[in-house]
Design an enzyme around this catalytic site. Structure first.
Site, PDB file in Angstrom:
ATOM      1  CG  HIS A 149      -1.821   1.196   1.215  1.00  4.95           C
ATOM      2  ND1 HIS A 149      -2.685   1.511   0.183  1.00  4.95           N
ATOM      3  CD2 HIS A 149      -1.906   2.223   2.093  1.00  4.95           C
ATOM      4  CE1 HIS A 149      -3.275   2.654   0.455  1.00  4.95           C
ATOM      5  NE2 HIS A 149      -2.822   3.113   1.600  1.00  4.95           N
TER       6      HIS A 149
ATOM      7  CE  LYS B  97     -13.201  10.803  -2.264  1.00  2.00           C
ATOM      8  NZ  LYS B  97     -12.690  10.260  -1.059  1.00  2.00           N
TER       9      LYS B  97
ATOM     10  NE  ARG C 276     -17.273  17.583   2.076  1.00  2.00           N
ATOM     11  CZ  ARG C 276     -17.961  16.460   2.267  1.00  2.00           C
ATOM     12  NH1 ARG C 276     -19.274  16.465   2.223  1.00  2.00           N
ATOM     13  NH2 ARG C 276     -17.333  15.322   2.497  1.00  2.00           N
TER      14      ARG C 276
HETATM   15  C1  R5P Z   1      -6.752   2.933   0.260  1.00  2.00           C
HETATM   16  O1  R5P Z   1      -5.989   3.841   0.452  1.00  2.00           O
HETATM   17  C2  R5P Z   1      -6.525   1.875  -0.786  1.00  2.00           C
HETATM   18  O2  R5P Z   1      -5.679   2.296  -1.800  1.00  2.00           O
HETATM   19  C3  R5P Z   1      -7.845   1.443  -1.364  1.00  2.00           C
HETATM   20  O3  R5P Z   1      -8.413   2.546  -2.055  1.00  2.00           O
HETATM   21  C4  R5P Z   1      -8.783   1.027  -0.271  1.00  2.00           C
HETATM   22  O4  R5P Z   1      -8.167   0.060   0.516  1.00  2.00           O
HETATM   23  C5  R5P Z   1     -10.056   0.472  -0.869  1.00  2.00           C
HETATM   24  O5  R5P Z   1     -10.889   0.118   0.188  1.00  2.00           O
HETATM   25  P1  R5P Z   1     -12.435  -0.185  -0.012  1.00  2.00           P
HETATM   26  O6  R5P Z   1     -12.559  -1.237  -1.062  1.00  2.00           O
HETATM   27  O7  R5P Z   1     -12.860  -0.633   1.343  1.00  2.00           O
HETATM   28  O8  R5P Z   1     -13.091   1.103  -0.414  1.00  2.00           O
END
Ligand code: R5P
Length: 282
Positions: A119, A181, A183
């Protein structure tokens, strides 16, 4: 050289062994009556490539036991997916640096560590042995090219995932952007591509991990509102908690694709080639 794996990475390990033209070590896995893990490895080689994704706590314990069973100074560890890597900062006082705790535990007994699209590569600093992170972006790109998509666009769900998305797009020769994004009100957020338009295009949202699927589901809804022709999702690590894969497939997403860093029925891209390359050229 031989390849050995936990139960969680046996398909990927077999592919790596084949790519390297080396044998696999058989391992018997079982449990003691109280639930503790037990394993017994077959005939080991001096140089052993250990492959084990940490998908959950059970997988972590099994991998720790496997490293101990190998007990050689020439063991090289590949962690295709490393759970806990997202807790790489102390967000609140008193929290652990979970990524560091797991990295430290897995460093003991191995000569080096390879991760795949971890990550945040800054986690590598927590391994106490040499470590590196490799990317399967080009392999995902090569797979997406076979889908024959109409006017395709690769989209990262945020700017943090942009360089990963760019790696995929470069392999496809397609355009790439990220979702920004905005808002609209206290409760409403609009997500749309920063520079390009999604209308009438086949959009592939790409991310390192799909966990709950929430990120992909929201992005996909927004893209259909912007008249995308069709939306696909692709990731490296298909965690798919609480039925996320089925939920996404039941929505208007055309397909969900992941790699074999976590072995799933939708693992259509293999990390084996990249792992074999790293093992051949340390
Ligand atoms: C977060 O920083 C990761 O890169 C993914 O975007 C995240 O883990 C995705 O999580 P979910 O499927 O729960 O939205």
């Amino acid at each position: 050289m031989k390849v050995i794996s936990t139960e969680h990475s046996q398909v990927l390990a077999t592919r790596v062994a084949r790519a390297l033209g080396v044998g696999l070590v058989e391992v018997k896995f079982s449990r003691f009556p109280d639930g503790e893990h037990y394993l017994q490895a077959g005939e080991l080689d001096d140089e052993t490539i250990i492959i084990g994704s940490v998908t959950d706590n059970e997988a972590l314990v099994q991998l720790l036991l496997l490293i101990d069973a190998c007990d050689s100074s020439r063991c090289r560890l590949v962690i295709p997916y490393m759970a806990y890597a997202r807790q790489d900062k102390r967000f609140k006082q008193g929290e652990p640096l979970s990524a560091r705790a797991v990295a430290r535990a897995l460093s003991s007994g191995v000569a080096d560590v390879t991760t795949i699209n971890i990550h945040d590569p800054s986690v590598l600093q927590y391994f106490s042995v040499p470590s590196r992170n490799i990317s399967v972006a080009s392999d995902i790109g090569a797979y997406l090219r076979t889908l024959d998509l109409d006017n395709p666009l690769i989209l990262a769900p945020d700017d943090g995932a942009l360089s990963f998305a760019q790696g995929i797009a470069a392999a496809c020769g397609w355009e790439c952007d990220y979702l920004e994004k905005t808002r609209i009100s206290g409760t409403e957020v609009l997500m749309s591509p920063k520079e390009l338009l999604a209308a009438s295009r086949s959009v592939v949202i790409v991310d390192d991990i799909i966990s709950t699927g929430g990120t992909i589901a929201t992005a996909s809804r927004m893209l259909y509102h912007q008249d995308a022709r069709e939306v696909y999702a692709a990731c490296v690590h298909g965690v798919f908690t609480s039925g996320a894969y089925a939920r996404l497939m039941a929505s208007s997403i055309r397909d969900v694709i992941c790699c074999d860093t976590i072995e799933r029925a939708c693992s259509r891209v293999s990390a084996a080639g990249q792992i074999a390359d790293v093992i051949r050229h340390p």
